[in-house]
Design a protein around this motif. Structure first.
Motif, PDB file in Angstrom:
ATOM      1  N   VAL A  80      -3.059 -10.530   5.079  1.00  0.00           N
ATOM      2  CA  VAL A  80      -3.447 -11.091   3.877  1.00  0.00           C
ATOM      3  C   VAL A  80      -4.925 -11.765   4.068  1.00  0.00           C
ATOM      4  O   VAL A  80      -5.945 -11.428   3.507  1.00  0.00           O
ATOM      5  CB  VAL A  80      -2.616 -11.790   3.173  1.00  0.00           C
ATOM      6  CG1 VAL A  80      -3.047 -12.491   2.055  1.00  0.00           C
ATOM      7  CG2 VAL A  80      -1.108 -11.094   2.782  1.00  0.00           C
ATOM      8  N   ALA A  81      -4.762 -12.704   5.135  1.00  0.00           N
ATOM      9  CA  ALA A  81      -6.269 -13.166   5.477  1.00  0.00           C
ATOM     10  C   ALA A  81      -7.215 -12.371   6.058  1.00  0.00           C
ATOM     11  O   ALA A  81      -8.421 -12.422   5.062  1.00  0.00           O
ATOM     12  CB  ALA A  81      -5.688 -14.404   6.817  1.00  0.00           C
ATOM     13  N   LEU A  82      -6.774 -11.372   6.798  1.00  0.00           N
ATOM     14  CA  LEU A  82      -8.167 -10.378   6.946  1.00  0.00           C
ATOM     15  C   LEU A  82      -8.588  -9.754   5.964  1.00  0.00           C
ATOM     16  O   LEU A  82      -9.674  -9.347   5.753  1.00  0.00           O
ATOM     17  CB  LEU A  82      -7.499  -9.614   8.259  1.00  0.00           C
ATOM     18  CG  LEU A  82      -8.530  -8.772   9.000  1.00  0.00           C
ATOM     19  CD1 LEU A  82      -9.684  -9.741   9.345  1.00  0.00           C
ATOM     20  CD2 LEU A  82      -8.119  -7.969   9.965  1.00  0.00           C
ATOM     21  N   ASP A  83      -7.573  -9.463   4.907  1.00  0.00           N
ATOM     22  CA  ASP A  83      -8.021  -8.526   3.847  1.00  0.00           C
ATOM     23  C   ASP A  83      -8.823  -9.459   2.760  1.00  0.00           C
ATOM     24  O   ASP A  83      -9.847  -8.883   2.408  1.00  0.00           O
ATOM     25  CB  ASP A  83      -6.597  -8.167   3.082  1.00  0.00           C
ATOM     26  CG  ASP A  83      -6.957  -7.323   1.720  1.00  0.00           C
ATOM     27  OD1 ASP A  83      -7.135  -6.029   2.360  1.00  0.00           O
ATOM     28  OD2 ASP A  83      -6.843  -7.707   0.597  1.00  0.00           O
ATOM     29  N   ILE A  84      -8.625 -10.476   2.744  1.00  0.00           N
ATOM     30  CA  ILE A  84      -9.445 -11.729   1.934  1.00  0.00           C
ATOM     31  C   ILE A  84     -10.805 -11.579   2.589  1.00  0.00           C
ATOM     32  O   ILE A  84     -11.618 -11.476   1.725  1.00  0.00           O
ATOM     33  CB  ILE A  84      -8.638 -12.989   1.619  1.00  0.00           C
ATOM     34  CG1 ILE A  84      -7.370 -12.839   0.954  1.00  0.00           C
ATOM     35  CG2 ILE A  84      -9.779 -13.900   1.079  1.00  0.00           C
ATOM     36  CD1 ILE A  84      -6.749 -14.054   0.946  1.00  0.00           C
ATOM     37  N   ALA A  85     -10.825 -11.626   3.903  1.00  0.00           N
ATOM     38  CA  ALA A  85     -12.129 -11.985   4.711  1.00  0.00           C
ATOM     39  C   ALA A  85     -12.925 -10.597   4.353  1.00  0.00           C
ATOM     40  O   ALA A  85     -14.216 -10.796   4.173  1.00  0.00           O
ATOM     41  CB  ALA A  85     -11.719 -12.221   5.962  1.00  0.00           C
ATOM     42  N   ALA A  86     -12.274  -9.531   4.410  1.00  0.00           N
ATOM     43  CA  ALA A  86     -12.976  -8.040   4.205  1.00  0.00           C
ATOM     44  C   ALA A  86     -13.468  -8.163   2.940  1.00  0.00           C
ATOM     45  O   ALA A  86     -14.642  -7.716   2.871  1.00  0.00           O
ATOM     46  CB  ALA A  86     -11.970  -7.110   4.593  1.00  0.00           C
ATOM     47  N   HIS A  87     -12.769  -8.385   1.907  1.00  0.00           N
ATOM     48  CA  HIS A  87     -13.200  -8.312   0.544  1.00  0.00           C
ATOM     49  C   HIS A  87     -14.461  -9.339   0.357  1.00  0.00           C
ATOM     50  O   HIS A  87     -15.514  -9.116  -0.593  1.00  0.00           O
ATOM     51  CB  HIS A  87     -12.098  -8.649  -0.339  1.00  0.00           C
ATOM     52  CG  HIS A  87     -11.199  -7.373  -0.722  1.00  0.00           C
ATOM     53  ND1 HIS A  87     -10.452  -6.964   0.303  1.00  0.00           N
ATOM     54  CD2 HIS A  87     -11.406  -6.687  -1.615  1.00  0.00           C
ATOM     55  CE1 HIS A  87      -9.809  -6.133  -0.141  1.00  0.00           C
ATOM     56  NE2 HIS A  87     -10.348  -5.711  -1.496  1.00  0.00           N
ATOM     57  N   MET A 105     -10.303 -21.338   5.751  1.00  0.00           N
ATOM     58  CA  MET A 105      -8.959 -20.761   5.568  1.00  0.00           C
ATOM     59  C   MET A 105      -8.182 -20.947   6.819  1.00  0.00           C
ATOM     60  O   MET A 105      -8.334 -20.136   7.632  1.00  0.00           O
ATOM     61  CB  MET A 105      -9.063 -19.373   4.887  1.00  0.00           C
ATOM     62  CG  MET A 105      -7.532 -18.605   4.835  1.00  0.00           C
ATOM     63  SD  MET A 105      -6.703 -19.501   3.557  1.00  0.00           S
ATOM     64  CE  MET A 105      -7.506 -18.771   2.027  1.00  0.00           C
ATOM     65  N   LEU A 106      -7.101 -21.627   6.779  1.00  0.00           N
ATOM     66  CA  LEU A 106      -6.137 -21.871   7.987  1.00  0.00           C
ATOM     67  C   LEU A 106      -4.920 -20.685   7.803  1.00  0.00           C
ATOM     68  O   LEU A 106      -4.461 -20.845   6.550  1.00  0.00           O
ATOM     69  CB  LEU A 106      -5.621 -23.104   8.244  1.00  0.00           C
ATOM     70  CG  LEU A 106      -6.634 -24.293   8.267  1.00  0.00           C
ATOM     71  CD1 LEU A 106      -6.062 -25.710   8.313  1.00  0.00           C
ATOM     72  CD2 LEU A 106      -7.416 -24.165   9.755  1.00  0.00           C
TER      73      LEU A 106
END
Length: 342
Positions: free
Chosen positions: A71-78, A200-201
């Motif tokens: 989820v964190a990487l998905d947010i980062a990609a978007h 974001m942690l």
């Protein structure tokens, strides 16, 4: 009765106004400001509509293997592409993603995002997989500041730093010790101030999941945004458990889809990608069974969880009908006020 002329009243107000203005100037010189000078202030630029702002400290937490890193990487990609994230508007941003649990897994996830058309060659996502310790000394924090500012490079885009995980960035510190966590949180504050980024942690839930994320209470107190990754009725959600600027309590549904990256017969590599949740096809019976697979619960608590699974038409009626059917078929039973699977 003493008569007061309009002119004298006006002069009195003028004199008072000049005094207030003079006091305002004096206050500013010594680092203060007068209350009457306050104006509408948008303190931070929104990075994700109604959820995340630049210049804030945020956290995603949940059980192990729940999908936090995905989820964190998905947010980062978007953020790096400016594309909508689960229906929410996104400000295109330059992003530094610090992956402290292994480069191989990170690279597989990045390839998966590319295959799913969520990551583009011209995106602003830069990654780091070398060690980071925000507890011992200040060299690593300074190094991260320098790297982040190189990534951001005075760009007009948003700024975001992801640290996966908090535990790996605080090796040697006791998460339950206020002094130890104070050192780590002060480093995070320093990084945020020097970079003007949203940080974001990624963190783990405590032994008692009902008490939230693991560690000292000062961690949560410092956060601007806290998101709990949870499963309910077979579906996954991000529950907004803390917001300083926005409304809390909302749930963001999503699903994790497994995709194949490589399959030669001898070697098979897969990863997961975040997708919008499709809860519209879930029947009332299946929803209740999925919820009771997680834990036995009283009827009122089960109904509240049932309502959160999807937007039902006539939720109470569907719940009662499904409950009756499942009891008649001996799929569920009630014991000392708790409903559970047989």
């Amino acid at each position: 009765m003493t008569k007061v002329s309009i002119q004298s009243v006006t002069e009195s107000f003028d004199a008072e106004g000049r005094l207030v203005k003079e006091r305002m100037k004096q206050a500013e010189k010594i680092g203060l400001f007068h209350a009457s000078s306050a104006k509408i202030n948008i303190a931070n630029d929104a990075l994700i509509e109604g959820l995340l702002d630049q210049g804030t400290l945020a956290m995603i937490y949940g059980q192990s293997n729940a999908g936090k890193s995905f989820v964190a990487l998905d947010i980062a990609a978007h953020l790096s592409s400016g594309k909508k994230w689960l229906g929410r508007e996104v400000k295109r941003s330059n992003v530094l993603f610090v992956a402290l649990e292994g480069r191989r897994g990170l690279e597989n996830r990045l390839v998966g995002l590319s295959q799913a058309n969520k990551l583009y060659p011209n995106s602003g996502l830069i990654c780091r997989s070398t060690r980071l310790n925000l507890f011992e000394g200040s060299a690593d924090a300074q190094d991260l500041i320098d790297q982040a500012n190189w990534v951001f490079d005075e760009s007009p885009y948003g700024r975001a730093i992801f640290i996966d995980t908090m535990a790996m960035a605080a090796v040697g510190a006791s998460e339950n010790d206020g002094r130890d966590m104070g050192i780590v949180l002060e480093k995070l504050r320093w990084i945020k101030e020097e970079t003007d980024a949203m940080i974001m942690l990624v963190h783990h839930v405590g032994k008692d999941a009902s008490k939230g994320a693991r560690g000292h209470s000062s961690i949560r107190a410092t956060l601007d945004t806290e998101l709990e990754l949870m499963t309910q009725g077979g579906n996954r959600y991000l529950k907004v458990t803390k917001q300083r600027e926005y409304e809390k309590g909302g749930k963001i549904p999503f699903s994790l889809e497994t995709i194949s990256l490589l399959d030669t017969g001898m070697t098979r590599v897969t990863t997961k990608i975040v997708q919008p949740a499709d809860t519209t096809k879930l029947s009332a019976n299946d929803a209740i069974v999925s919820l009771l697979k997680e834990a036995a619960m009283p009827s009122d608590k089960l109904y509240e969880a049932f309502k959160a699974v999807r937007n039902w038409s006539n939720a109470k009626s569907q719940f009662n009908q499904a409950l009756t059917t499942l009891k008649e078929k001996s799929v569920i039973t009630e014991d000392e006020g708790l409903l559970k699977l047989t």
